[in-house]
Design an enzyme around this catalytic site. Sequence first.
Site, PDB file in Angstrom:
ATOM      1  N   ASP A  58       0.513  -1.186  -0.068  1.00 34.23           N
ATOM      2  CA  ASP A  58      -0.270  -0.262   0.274  1.00 34.23           C
ATOM      3  C   ASP A  58       0.872   1.251   0.145  1.00 34.23           C
ATOM      4  O   ASP A  58       1.877   1.855   1.451  1.00 34.23           O
ATOM      5  CB  ASP A  58      -1.222   0.048   0.975  1.00 34.23           C
ATOM      6  CG  ASP A  58      -2.405   0.901   1.066  1.00 34.23           C
ATOM      7  OD1 ASP A  58      -1.750   1.548   0.478  1.00 34.23           O
ATOM      8  OD2 ASP A  58      -3.168   0.500   1.816  1.00 34.23           O
ATOM      9  N   ASP A  59       0.636   2.201  -1.088  1.00 32.96           N
ATOM     10  CA  ASP A  59       1.558   2.725  -1.188  1.00 32.96           C
ATOM     11  C   ASP A  59       3.034   3.180  -1.926  1.00 32.96           C
ATOM     12  O   ASP A  59       3.187   4.212  -0.928  1.00 32.96           O
ATOM     13  CB  ASP A  59       1.272   4.420   0.542  1.00 32.96           C
ATOM     14  CG  ASP A  59      -0.173   4.800  -0.174  1.00 32.96           C
ATOM     15  OD1 ASP A  59      -0.993   4.810  -0.611  1.00 32.96           O
ATOM     16  OD2 ASP A  59      -0.966   5.438   0.499  1.00 32.96           O
ATOM     17  N   CYS A  96      -5.910   4.274  -4.047  1.00 34.27           N
ATOM     18  CA  CYS A  96      -6.847   2.345  -2.789  1.00 34.27           C
ATOM     19  C   CYS A  96      -8.142   1.452  -3.816  1.00 34.27           C
ATOM     20  O   CYS A  96      -7.942   0.460  -4.257  1.00 34.27           O
ATOM     21  CB  CYS A  96      -6.410   2.225  -1.226  1.00 34.27           C
ATOM     22  SG  CYS A  96      -5.524   2.541  -0.835  1.00 34.27           S
ATOM     23  N   LYS A 150      -6.094  -5.517   3.879  1.00 29.31           N
ATOM     24  CA  LYS A 150      -6.597  -4.822   4.063  1.00 29.31           C
ATOM     25  C   LYS A 150      -7.547  -4.803   3.515  1.00 29.31           C
ATOM     26  O   LYS A 150      -7.121  -5.081   1.412  1.00 29.31           O
ATOM     27  CB  LYS A 150      -5.753  -3.641   3.149  1.00 29.31           C
ATOM     28  CG  LYS A 150      -6.457  -2.274   3.332  1.00 29.31           C
ATOM     29  CD  LYS A 150      -5.699  -0.872   3.145  1.00 29.31           C
ATOM     30  CE  LYS A 150      -6.017   0.370   2.566  1.00 29.31           C
ATOM     31  NZ  LYS A 150      -5.189   1.511   1.906  1.00 29.31           N
ATOM     32  N   HIS A 152     -10.960  -3.098   2.312  1.00 31.33           N
ATOM     33  CA  HIS A 152     -10.966  -1.478   1.591  1.00 31.33           C
ATOM     34  C   HIS A 152     -11.934  -1.585   0.070  1.00 31.33           C
ATOM     35  O   HIS A 152     -12.411  -0.833  -0.565  1.00 31.33           O
ATOM     36  CB  HIS A 152      -9.834  -0.657   1.129  1.00 31.33           C
ATOM     37  CG  HIS A 152     -10.378   0.871   1.547  1.00 31.33           C
ATOM     38  ND1 HIS A 152      -9.494   1.996   0.508  1.00 31.33           N
ATOM     39  CD2 HIS A 152     -10.923   1.439   1.567  1.00 31.33           C
ATOM     40  CE1 HIS A 152      -9.353   2.956   1.193  1.00 31.33           C
ATOM     41  NE2 HIS A 152     -10.971   2.367   1.581  1.00 31.33           N
ATOM     42  N   HIS A 242       1.282   2.071   3.435  1.00 26.92           N
ATOM     43  CA  HIS A 242       0.194   3.704   3.762  1.00 26.92           C
ATOM     44  C   HIS A 242       0.326   4.443   5.784  1.00 26.92           C
ATOM     45  O   HIS A 242       1.292   3.763   5.655  1.00 26.92           O
ATOM     46  CB  HIS A 242      -1.029   3.250   3.772  1.00 26.92           C
ATOM     47  CG  HIS A 242      -1.975   3.879   4.036  1.00 26.92           C
ATOM     48  ND1 HIS A 242      -2.277   4.707   4.500  1.00 26.92           N
ATOM     49  CD2 HIS A 242      -2.871   3.922   2.780  1.00 26.92           C
ATOM     50  CE1 HIS A 242      -3.670   5.449   4.456  1.00 26.92           C
ATOM     51  NE2 HIS A 242      -3.258   5.110   2.889  1.00 26.92           N
ATOM     52  N   ASP A 300       0.463  -0.708  -5.178  1.00 24.03           N
ATOM     53  CA  ASP A 300      -1.395  -0.565  -5.447  1.00 24.03           C
ATOM     54  C   ASP A 300      -1.240   0.813  -6.173  1.00 24.03           C
ATOM     55  O   ASP A 300      -2.327   0.940  -6.730  1.00 24.03           O
ATOM     56  CB  ASP A 300      -2.567  -0.566  -3.939  1.00 24.03           C
ATOM     57  CG  ASP A 300      -2.105   0.750  -2.623  1.00 24.03           C
ATOM     58  OD1 ASP A 300      -0.597   1.176  -2.920  1.00 24.03           O
ATOM     59  OD2 ASP A 300      -3.148   0.920  -2.144  1.00 24.03           O
ATOM     60  N   ASN A 301      -0.423   1.687  -5.649  1.00 21.11           N
ATOM     61  CA  ASN A 301      -0.516   2.796  -6.031  1.00 21.11           C
ATOM     62  C   ASN A 301       0.813   3.447  -6.157  1.00 21.11           C
ATOM     63  O   ASN A 301       1.127   3.300  -6.029  1.00 21.11           O
ATOM     64  CB  ASN A 301      -1.948   3.777  -6.029  1.00 21.11           C
ATOM     65  CG  ASN A 301      -1.916   3.753  -4.220  1.00 21.11           C
ATOM     66  OD1 ASN A 301      -2.617   3.431  -4.065  1.00 21.11           O
ATOM     67  ND2 ASN A 301      -0.855   4.421  -3.794  1.00 21.11           N
ATOM     68  N   LYS A 318       1.336   9.726  -5.356  1.00 19.27           N
ATOM     69  CA  LYS A 318      -0.167   8.741  -5.533  1.00 19.27           C
ATOM     70  C   LYS A 318      -1.652   9.530  -6.037  1.00 19.27           C
ATOM     71  O   LYS A 318      -1.471  11.882  -5.527  1.00 19.27           O
ATOM     72  CB  LYS A 318      -0.551   8.293  -3.979  1.00 19.27           C
ATOM     73  CG  LYS A 318      -1.521   7.708  -3.618  1.00 19.27           C
ATOM     74  CD  LYS A 318      -1.480   7.486  -1.450  1.00 19.27           C
ATOM     75  CE  LYS A 318      -2.989   7.447  -1.735  1.00 19.27           C
ATOM     76  NZ  LYS A 318      -3.226   6.574  -0.486  1.00 19.27           N
TER      77      LYS A 318
END
Length: 573
Positions: A58-59, A96, A150, A152, A242, A300-301, A318
Amino acid sequence: MAVYALTGFSLVSLLSFGYLSWDWMKPSLVADVPTDPMEKSPPPTFSRPPHIIFILTDDQGYHDVGYHGSDIQTPTLDRLAAEGVKLENYYIQPICTPSRSQLITGRYQIHTGLQHSIIRPRQPNCLPLDQVTLPQKLQEAGYSTHMVGKWHLGFYKKECLPTRRGFDTFLGSLTGNVDYYTYDNCDGPGVCGYDLHEGEDVAWDQSGKYSTFLYAQRVSKILASHSPKEPIFIYVAFQAVHTPLQSPKEYIYRYRSMGNVARRKYAAMVTCMDEAVKNITWALKKYGYYDNSVIVFSTDNGGQTFSGGSNWPLRGRKGTYWEGGVRGIGFVHSPLIKRKRRTSWALVHITDWYPTLVSLARGNLSNVPGLDGYNVWPAISEGKDSPRTEILHNIDPLYNHAKYGSLEDGFGIWNTAVQASIRVGEWKLLTGDPGYSDWIPPQTLTNFPGSWWNLERLTDGLRKSVWLFNITADPYERYDLSDQRPDVVRTLLMRLVHYNRTAIPVRYPAENPRAHPDFNGGAWGPWASEDDGEEWEGGGEPLKSRNKKKKCKICKLRSFFRKLNTRLMSNRI
């Protein structure tokens, strides 16, 4: 011609590092028309379906892995990628929920109604219930399916939960970000709740355990209790890296020489996650899965530069449709790959994992028409050409319209004020407001945040709503060719028009006060009844919720008097 100032770096020094140098290639107009995603590829030659481990971080920024030249230590990821296939033309989404929804459904956001923003904790919204998910298809193929991490993708009613969408087991969080130790998440002042779940129950007993360790330990436990003779799919969606920036002290100590505090904490989190991946890989070998396994790693990004991430030398961050927001870190590691230890430049998108993994599992794709993903296993394993020739990054009709965009600027066929982006062959087009647009060097300076803020303001005022880049020749998006190649602009705008005709209405309902954790025992979780419908108006609130607003006023009064009574009692004490 705009001049861009890079604090702490000179243009000459950047050129000397090779960051701004490339060979111009003669661009064609557009690539051939993409092939049918449902076109059959040769079946894999494995003796039995492989075990599939999909790891999503994540991130994590494009620059933030060792083999991309980072100052962050990721020895496990470096080794797994080096022994497998690095995907260096791999695309994800800029935030996300969109990436996760496209992974799970194999469909673009415009085809699930999730093309705007993310699913927020208090929204009565989730991944559309009519979508057949990736784990559901793998269950059909005989797989045991597990999710750790996660989610989401919405949770307002129980039908939205991971265990109702194809996963046999689930340990993780339902919302977008939680404390790594306490698992608390606040969706605004005073709207806080606990968010760690085991299956469909709140996992109160796990509080205090660092999530990266907890999730890796759960994966090992799953592998230990399962038979390697039976196929298994584990989706590991790490919370890392994240915000909030939290890491065990021993990892932070490794980066004590880093002047930028956010970067130091962020680096520690990345290295901690890398060691968690090492432990998962070790468990695959220990319990007899490895030789028949496929490990997919994906971000994810793009990285959030406010919080220590780096996408250098790509443009943007992001939340943007510049390459720094949508080009991901990706690789596949497997003993089953035919051509290992190489870098692939085949065009791959996160939607491609759905048909690719279902095909590897010898599942049936004939009953899921309309996928936007392609089976890219032959491109990954054998080095064949990718069947993908274009990517719709997104069309978001609700995002703030660009001040200087117009239908006239779009040749009368597209309103360039609308945020949209598409890649066709070597060309990439952006319209509307693509997001913050500068090149942010690695955050190695103590005062770095203050340094680049002025840099971004230099380009915020550009009066534009259309950009065109030859991404093959100009991967860092430094030369806008929209004025020189209006023919290509028009062609790509027509592709946007084509996709927009297939889009469904945006699902982005108003927040509902019934979701407050105070009404759910202090935890985030499902709050709507099973018979609450999914009737939506484009981008608005659920129709049924309007009739409940008067009842919710009573809830607010109850909450007010409860708090008032607490204060009075405390004053007496």
